[in-house]
Design an enzyme around this catalytic site. Sequence first.
Site, mmCIF file in Angstrom:
data_model
loop_
_atom_site.group_PDB
_atom_site.id
_atom_site.type_symbol
_atom_site.label_atom_id
_atom_site.label_comp_id
_atom_site.label_asym_id
_atom_site.label_seq_id
_atom_site.Cartn_x
_atom_site.Cartn_y
_atom_site.Cartn_z
ATOM 1 N N PHE A 107 0.857 -1.191 0.000
ATOM 2 C CA PHE A 107 0.000 0.000 0.000
ATOM 3 C C PHE A 107 0.886 1.232 0.000
ATOM 4 C CE2 PHE A 107 -2.327 3.600 1.564
ATOM 5 C CZ PHE A 107 -3.469 3.532 0.778
ATOM 6 N N ASP B 201 9.300 2.855 1.878
ATOM 7 C CA ASP B 201 8.118 3.650 2.198
ATOM 8 C C ASP B 201 7.858 3.497 3.695
ATOM 9 O OD1 ASP B 201 5.694 4.861 2.560
ATOM 10 O OD2 ASP B 201 4.661 3.828 0.919
ATOM 11 N N LYS C 94 2.217 10.981 7.275
ATOM 12 C CA LYS C 94 1.352 10.728 8.427
ATOM 13 C C LYS C 94 1.778 11.532 9.660
ATOM 14 C CE LYS C 94 -1.175 6.959 6.657
ATOM 15 N NZ LYS C 94 -0.792 5.898 5.742
HETATM 16 C C1 LIG Z 1 -1.021 5.908 4.198
HETATM 17 C C2 LIG Z 1 0.130 5.448 3.388
HETATM 18 C C3 LIG Z 1 0.483 6.102 2.200
HETATM 19 C C4 LIG Z 1 -0.352 7.203 1.596
HETATM 20 O O1 LIG Z 1 -0.444 8.318 2.410
HETATM 21 P P1 LIG Z 1 -1.583 9.422 2.120
HETATM 22 O O2 LIG Z 1 -1.221 10.548 3.034
HETATM 23 O O3 LIG Z 1 -2.884 8.767 2.472
HETATM 24 O O4 LIG Z 1 -1.499 9.756 0.683
HETATM 25 C C5 LIG Z 1 1.631 5.690 1.543
HETATM 26 N N1 LIG Z 1 2.362 4.680 2.004
HETATM 27 C C6 LIG Z 1 2.045 4.010 3.144
HETATM 28 C C7 LIG Z 1 2.932 2.919 3.618
HETATM 29 C C8 LIG Z 1 0.909 4.357 3.860
HETATM 30 O O5 LIG Z 1 0.563 3.688 4.951
#
Ligand SMILES: *Cc1c(COP(=O)(O)O)cnc(C)c1O
Length: 400
Positions: A145, A230, A259
């Site tokens: 994700f 990520d 986040k």
């Molecule tokens: C939530 C998330 C994203 C996307 O972040 P947004 O602020 O919702 O665009 C990308 N990578 C990971 C691992 C995430 O958990």
Amino acid sequence: MTVDTMSARDHMALAERWGAHDSVPFPVVLSHGEGAWIHDTEGRRYLDFHGGYSATNFGHRHPVLVAAAKAQLDRLTLSTRAFHHDHFGPFCQELAELTGTEKVLLSNSGGEAVDTAVKIARKWAYRVKGVPDGAAEVIVAGANFHGRTTTIVSFSTNAAHRAGFGPFTPGFKVVPYGDIDALRAAITDNTAAVLLESIQGEAGIIVPPKGYLAEVRDLCDDTNTLLVADEVQCGLARAGTTLAMDHEGIRADLYTLGKSLGGGLVPVSAVVGRADVLGVITPGDHGSTFGGNPLACAVGRAAVRLLATGEFQERSRELGAYLHSRLNELDGVTEVRGRGLWAGVQLDEERVAGRRVTEALAERGLLCKEARGHLRVAPPLVVTHEEIDLGVSIIADVLS
Ligand SMILES: *Cc1c(COP(=O)(O)O)cnc(C)c1O
């Protein structure tokens, strides 16, 4: 209309009528929060085991973050990158020092940071690695994700995230997460980067097999391929360390962060990493109206200051060990995954009732989210042992 006099039912009806149906929110209407607690419009109080997908790691309205935001609201909130402002340089320095990296590129959402990292990796492949123009590949993991942009859903393996949104951006290959042989077989001379979550969040808080990330690092070194981690969700103390990869003692070339970087107050994201890799970005290549704005930087600096003490990382490790041991005792739990104060709680067949479980938890005052057969437990890192006991007892109650 005055929101204070509206009932929860009124709010939900308006959302249903006027809001696009991008989600099916729980039938609670939240109005204010503090620390690990959130209140709704009906005067009920909930313990937050959801943690805003890790955006509220510092809890709701942490006083240090709120003070930084309020002070900045009285000074300057937007400049754009057309001009310097007095929080930009300090924030970049402090974030680089916190993460042990050399350069910082600021943006707003996590998806935007991932999208930017893909652009950087591609440009690096053409300008530095010598990949023929247009041929760069990025290898990603199954069940990843990384966000919701058109490019990111192009390499999602979640059918619901893709259906109806093609045509998709080419240039991506998917290999199973944790399978080093599959990754080795997928890398070619045209591979720009391997993009992975250090711990897969949305997939169910999947910690890769021991040694996997170190093997990925070696493979990337041997093939002159970038490793992009990520850490939008797993980074910044959620997994008990500043970066989740710190557990394996290895470094990525680029990290994406988001986040909780904005303290749960404002959206702030970043790509951080090696100076020579981020160095492929030159003026005019890339930009964002709100990326690195003064309010974002002021709040981000306060978040980095909180993280720089190590207190949140330590709380996450200590409370996480406690949470995991408590959850492992429960009837109906077959596995507890994760690191730090972060748990993917696998439920046995009988209890896998999806939303039924989480709605029952909410009725008893605990907010928590399920995903395909497991509960995701990610309280703000300010939660106490007593609050964990309370939350676990509510989960135990619902599971029995
Ligand atoms: C939530 C998330 C994203 C996307 O972040 P947004 O602020 O919702 O665009 C990308 N990578 C990971 C691992 C995430 O958990």
